[in-house]
Design an enzyme around this catalytic site. Sequence first.
Site, PDB file in Angstrom:
ATOM      1  N   CYS A  10       0.834  -1.196   0.000  1.00 45.65           N
ATOM      2  CA  CYS A  10       0.000   0.000   0.000  1.00 45.65           C
ATOM      3  C   CYS A  10       0.872   1.251   0.000  1.00 45.65           C
ATOM      4  O   CYS A  10       1.613   1.497   0.944  1.00 45.65           O
ATOM      5  CB  CYS A  10      -0.926   0.032   1.202  1.00 45.65           C
ATOM      6  SG  CYS A  10      -1.915   1.533   1.152  1.00 45.65           S
ATOM      7  N   CYS A  16      -3.063   8.323   4.355  1.00 49.77           N
ATOM      8  CA  CYS A  16      -4.504   8.546   4.231  1.00 49.77           C
ATOM      9  C   CYS A  16      -5.250   8.348   5.551  1.00 49.77           C
ATOM     10  O   CYS A  16      -6.231   9.018   5.792  1.00 49.77           O
ATOM     11  CB  CYS A  16      -5.086   7.726   3.086  1.00 49.77           C
ATOM     12  SG  CYS A  16      -5.844   6.177   3.521  1.00 49.77           S
ATOM     13  N   TYR A 246     -34.786  -0.707  12.534  1.00 45.61           N
ATOM     14  CA  TYR A 246     -33.683  -0.048  11.823  1.00 45.61           C
ATOM     15  C   TYR A 246     -33.342  -0.904  10.604  1.00 45.61           C
ATOM     16  O   TYR A 246     -32.192  -1.293  10.400  1.00 45.61           O
ATOM     17  CB  TYR A 246     -32.431   0.079  12.693  1.00 45.61           C
ATOM     18  CG  TYR A 246     -32.596   0.711  14.056  1.00 45.61           C
ATOM     19  CD1 TYR A 246     -32.519   2.097  14.216  1.00 45.61           C
ATOM     20  CD2 TYR A 246     -32.786  -0.071  15.199  1.00 45.61           C
ATOM     21  CE1 TYR A 246     -32.624   2.676  15.472  1.00 45.61           C
ATOM     22  CE2 TYR A 246     -32.899   0.505  16.455  1.00 45.61           C
ATOM     23  CZ  TYR A 246     -32.814   1.876  16.599  1.00 45.61           C
ATOM     24  OH  TYR A 246     -32.901   2.441  17.845  1.00 45.61           O
ATOM     25  N   CYS A 342     -22.595  -2.146  15.104  1.00 47.33           N
ATOM     26  CA  CYS A 342     -21.296  -1.862  14.470  1.00 47.33           C
ATOM     27  C   CYS A 342     -20.431  -1.019  15.402  1.00 47.33           C
ATOM     28  O   CYS A 342     -19.423  -0.475  14.977  1.00 47.33           O
ATOM     29  CB  CYS A 342     -21.498  -1.173  13.116  1.00 47.33           C
ATOM     30  SG  CYS A 342     -22.416   0.364  13.235  1.00 47.33           S
TER      31      CYS A 342
HETATM   32  N1  SAH Z   1     -30.446  -3.436   8.953  1.00 52.66           N
HETATM   33  C1  SAH Z   1     -30.024  -2.769   7.763  1.00 52.66           C
HETATM   34  C2  SAH Z   1     -29.609  -1.298   7.947  1.00 52.66           C
HETATM   35  C3  SAH Z   1     -28.913  -0.881   9.215  1.00 52.66           C
HETATM   36  S1  SAH Z   1     -28.253   0.773   9.200  1.00 52.66           S
HETATM   37  C4  SAH Z   1     -28.986  -3.589   7.022  1.00 52.66           C
HETATM   38  O1  SAH Z   1     -28.465  -4.579   7.538  1.00 52.66           O
HETATM   39  O2  SAH Z   1     -28.679  -3.274   5.869  1.00 52.66           O
HETATM   40  C5  SAH Z   1     -29.270   1.596  10.346  1.00 52.66           C
HETATM   41  C6  SAH Z   1     -30.568   2.091   9.761  1.00 52.66           C
HETATM   42  O3  SAH Z   1     -31.331   2.671  10.823  1.00 52.66           O
HETATM   43  C7  SAH Z   1     -30.454   3.179   8.696  1.00 52.66           C
HETATM   44  O4  SAH Z   1     -31.098   2.728   7.521  1.00 52.66           O
HETATM   45  C8  SAH Z   1     -31.190   4.399   9.321  1.00 52.66           C
HETATM   46  O5  SAH Z   1     -31.912   5.153   8.349  1.00 52.66           O
HETATM   47  C9  SAH Z   1     -32.126   3.728  10.287  1.00 52.66           C
HETATM   48  N2  SAH Z   1     -32.605   4.535  11.436  1.00 52.66           N
HETATM   49  C10 SAH Z   1     -31.918   5.447  12.151  1.00 52.66           C
HETATM   50  N3  SAH Z   1     -32.658   5.911  13.179  1.00 52.66           N
HETATM   51  C11 SAH Z   1     -33.847   5.269  13.113  1.00 52.66           C
HETATM   52  C12 SAH Z   1     -35.038   5.312  13.925  1.00 52.66           C
HETATM   53  N4  SAH Z   1     -35.122   6.122  14.974  1.00 52.66           N
HETATM   54  N5  SAH Z   1     -36.069   4.508  13.586  1.00 52.66           N
HETATM   55  C13 SAH Z   1     -35.978   3.679  12.514  1.00 52.66           C
HETATM   56  N6  SAH Z   1     -34.884   3.599  11.725  1.00 52.66           N
HETATM   57  C14 SAH Z   1     -33.827   4.388  12.008  1.00 52.66           C
END
Ligand code: SAH
Length: 387
Positions: A10, A16, A246, A342
Amino acid sequence: MGKKECVENCPYVKKCGACHIGEKSYADELAEKRKRVVDNIGKYCNRVNPVAGMYYPYHYRNKVHAVFGKRREEVIAGIYAEGTHNIIPVNDCLIEDAQASAIIQTVTELIKAFKLWVYNEDTRRGLMRHILVRKGASTKQIMVVLVTAQPEFPHKNQFVAKLRARHPEITTIVQNINGKQTTMVLGDKSKTLYGQGYIEDVLLGLHFRISPGSFYQVNSAQTQALYKKVIQAAELTGTETVIDAYCGIGTIGMCMHAKAGRVIGIELNEQAVKDAKANARRNNLEQMHFIAADATEYMTYMSQNGEHADVIVMDPPRSGSTEAFVRAAAALRPRSVIYVSCNPETLGRDLGWFAKEGYIARAAWPIDMFGFTDHIETCVLLSQKKK
Ligand code: SAH
């Protein structure tokens, strides 16, 4: 791969700051990541499994972003050096998709050939701001999003024709307009310049539509490992009501649908919910429902209407969940909660709130989605304390 070999591979090491490739072996990294998870959640969970690492920890990012800039009259594309506004030109990054890197390189050359203005953050003048390339790891579909400061894009058609000629693998090209002074890459408006305006990918046999701004996990191979773990932890029998809170474009809930009675996905972002609904139709999932709402508010509404959920899966952003969410989830009396996180720091805090509501973390499975970075994904199974 040994330490020395990584450093030589790299050219951007120590410049970076986006990853720490070459600083330690991948095995050492995984051990450190497990320790970080234990440090943060060990108080609530005494079964933290070893980290499931990647088979090949390179070129795994299916979403690649670069900002355009100028250096000595040359157009460059790269990333901001950590904590600054200096652009480090990056091409052939070892963690990003190689085709995406090549496309970014070509677009940089075309900007120069077409004499397009590069946006300047300080003067707020110029046109070309960012490029985002997203690829369906399984379908190989590729979306290029060109972010411009204004809607007018001189020589647009010729630009698109040249780009497609150089990269026939591109399946759609979108112009996104972002005239705001912001750290967000995408603005609110998008115009499709070529193709469908979105790409599709396949996860665990299901098809997913991905729009320019929708959340989609960046590491498709490890995402499937994660979802398999979630499905296994849920121990579904075919009758359960499952909530996917979410839910983004609905990937987790849809992958659980085959083994559940019905699944309700709750997501705040309306574009993501549109994608989620289209995804459910595309895969003929009849017991899959999506609600565009705040997850806490909708779950509260459900429990006030006497509804119950058997399993709640939650996958909040890095900032984690809230105490109100945890209370609303507990009010639905699920037998298990599966928390996909995460960020071990906010996960630890949130497990404390669950403990107060009588939900105990039984086991955790960290999964490495982001090799050579400090990020680590963790799946935790919680269930009600025996009374
Ligand atoms: N489970 C999905 C996305 C997770 S990312 C996957 O695996 O692909 C987290 C998500 O939570 C985002 O799409 C964001 O828009 C949503 N989010 C954030 N705050 C929220 C809330 N208060 N209620 C519902 N969704 C929410």
